[in-house]
Design a protein around this motif. Sequence first.
Motif, PDB file in Angstrom:
ATOM      1  N   TYR A 144      11.914  63.055  -9.862  1.00 30.77           N
ATOM      2  CA  TYR A 144      12.773  62.528  -8.807  1.00 30.77           C
ATOM      3  C   TYR A 144      12.160  62.690  -7.420  1.00 30.77           C
ATOM      4  O   TYR A 144      12.628  62.085  -6.456  1.00 30.77           O
ATOM      5  CB  TYR A 144      14.142  63.214  -8.861  1.00 30.77           C
ATOM      6  N   ILE A 145      11.106  63.504  -7.331  1.00 32.39           N
ATOM      7  CA  ILE A 145      10.441  63.694  -6.039  1.00 32.39           C
ATOM      8  C   ILE A 145      10.008  62.369  -5.444  1.00 32.39           C
ATOM      9  O   ILE A 145      10.139  62.122  -4.244  1.00 32.39           O
ATOM     10  CB  ILE A 145       9.225  64.639  -6.200  1.00 32.39           C
ATOM     11  N   PHE A 146       9.524  61.466  -6.289  1.00 31.30           N
ATOM     12  CA  PHE A 146       8.970  60.212  -5.790  1.00 31.30           C
ATOM     13  C   PHE A 146      10.037  59.166  -5.470  1.00 31.30           C
ATOM     14  O   PHE A 146       9.722  58.072  -5.003  1.00 31.30           O
ATOM     15  CB  PHE A 146       7.946  59.679  -6.791  1.00 31.30           C
ATOM     16  N   LYS A 147      11.297  59.512  -5.737  1.00 32.98           N
ATOM     17  CA  LYS A 147      12.396  58.625  -5.336  1.00 32.98           C
ATOM     18  C   LYS A 147      12.904  58.957  -3.930  1.00 32.98           C
ATOM     19  O   LYS A 147      13.767  58.261  -3.393  1.00 32.98           O
ATOM     20  CB  LYS A 147      13.550  58.734  -6.337  1.00 32.98           C
ATOM     21  N   ILE A 148      12.365  60.029  -3.377  1.00 29.40           N
ATOM     22  CA  ILE A 148      12.823  60.488  -2.063  1.00 29.40           C
ATOM     23  C   ILE A 148      11.940  59.920  -0.960  1.00 29.40           C
ATOM     24  O   ILE A 148      10.709  59.972  -1.041  1.00 29.40           O
ATOM     25  CB  ILE A 148      12.797  62.035  -1.986  1.00 29.40           C
ATOM     26  N   LYS A 149      12.578  59.386   0.060  1.00 30.95           N
ATOM     27  CA  LYS A 149      11.862  59.032   1.272  1.00 30.95           C
ATOM     28  C   LYS A 149      11.876  60.268   2.175  1.00 30.95           C
ATOM     29  O   LYS A 149      12.951  60.747   2.534  1.00 30.95           O
ATOM     30  CB  LYS A 149      12.541  57.857   1.981  1.00 30.95           C
ATOM     31  N   ALA A 173      18.004  66.566  -7.361  1.00 32.74           N
ATOM     32  CA  ALA A 173      18.695  67.222  -8.480  1.00 32.74           C
ATOM     33  C   ALA A 173      18.848  66.302  -9.686  1.00 32.74           C
ATOM     34  O   ALA A 173      19.277  66.749 -10.760  1.00 32.74           O
ATOM     35  CB  ALA A 173      20.070  67.702  -8.028  1.00 32.74           C
ATOM     36  N   GLY A 174      18.521  65.023  -9.522  1.00 31.72           N
ATOM     37  CA  GLY A 174      18.693  64.074 -10.617  1.00 31.72           C
ATOM     38  C   GLY A 174      20.128  63.619 -10.771  1.00 31.72           C
ATOM     39  O   GLY A 174      20.518  63.082 -11.814  1.00 31.72           O
TER      40      GLY A 174
END
Length: 362
Positions: free
Chosen positions: A9-14, A128-129
Motif C-alpha cells: 500500500y506504500i505505493f498507493k500513497i502520494k 493500513a490497507g
Amino acid sequence: MTLQAANPYIFKIKPYVPGKPIDEVKRELGLTSVIKLASNENPYPPSPKVLAAMKRAIREVNRYPDGGCFLLRRALAVKLKIDDDQLIFGNGSDELIVLAVKAFAAKGDEIIIAKPSFLIYEIASILAGARLHQVPLESFRYDLAGMKAKISARTRIIFIGNPDNPAGTYITQAQIENFLTAVPKTTLVFLDEAYFEYVHAKDYPDSLSLIKKYPNLMVTRTFSKMYGLAGLRVGYGIARREVIDILNRLREPFNINSVAQAAAVAVLNDDAHYRNIAKEVETQRQYLYRSLENMKISYETSFTNFILVNVRGDSSKVAQALLKKGVIIRDMAVWGLKGYIRVSIGNASENKRFIKSLGEVL
C-alpha cells in the motif's frame, strides 16, 4: 536484487508535500525577502515566559525526556478538568491520527473521511490497507448524512476535522450529537480540533462533555496552531481511559522531547499572551476579508487561522506567480479544489504584502 517494500500500500500513497520553507524559496529564486502563509502557522513568536522555559530545558537535553509527560499531563488535566489518564501526547496530533488507525483499523476495514480534508487521514488509512470512503463536502461543509449512509459493520474510524482543513468551517453541537447517536459503539469517531482555539461560535461543540456520553469518541488538539509551537511538535488526545490505554501500547517512548514539554507547560500558564494573539488574528482576519471584498474576490468564511480564497482562474499559476514575488501560499488544486488557494492569516505587514501581491498577480 534491490530492497522491496513489504507493504504494497506504500505505493498507493502520494507523499505529503509541506509548504516550502522560506530559506528554500530564497535560494531557488534568489530572493532576499520571503513570507510564508502556506502552513497555518502562528506568525507570532512564543512569549518571553515560554522562551525562558525552553532555555532552561535545553540545559538538560543530554537526558531522555519524561516519557509520561508528567508535568504537562498534570497541567493540562487541571486546565481541561479531566483525569490524567484520559490524555495521550503525540509528536503533533498527526502522530495520534496514525496511532488511531494502527490501533483500530486493519486490512479490509473501512474508514470514512470528508473530501477534501486533512491529508494525513487518507495517508494513514491507505497504509493500513483499509477501504476508504471519501464523502464530498457540500458547500464546504461536512455532509454528515452522507457519512452516516457509508457506515457499515466494517466501519472502524470516522475522521472529522472541526473546524476542518482546508474548508475552515465547523460542525455544531447539535449536528455532532445527532451524528454520534447514529454511530455504532464499535466505531471510533475521531474529532480533530486542531483549530478549536480560533472558534468563538456559541454553537461550537463542547466535545469534552460528549466523551462522557459517547465512549467511542476521541478528541485531538495541538500546540502548533494558536500556541505557536509548530517547530516543537506537541499534540494531545482526550478520550476514555480504555481508548488511551490501547493507544499508549503503540506509542513510541520519549515521543515528546523535553524542550517541547517545557514549552507546552509554559504556554498553559500564559493565557494573557495568547488572548492577545487571538485578538490580533481576528483583527487581521477582518482586514483580509475587507481587502478581498474590495478586490471582488470571493472566499469562505473561516473559523481557523487560514482562509480559502477563490482566485477565479488557474490557482497553480497564481501560486507560482505569488511565489516569484516571495509570497508562499497553498495551491489547493492538489486537494481537488482547482481555482482555490489557501492563505494563512499572517501578521499585519505579511497580510498587506499578500493582498498587494495578489492584486498584481490577478
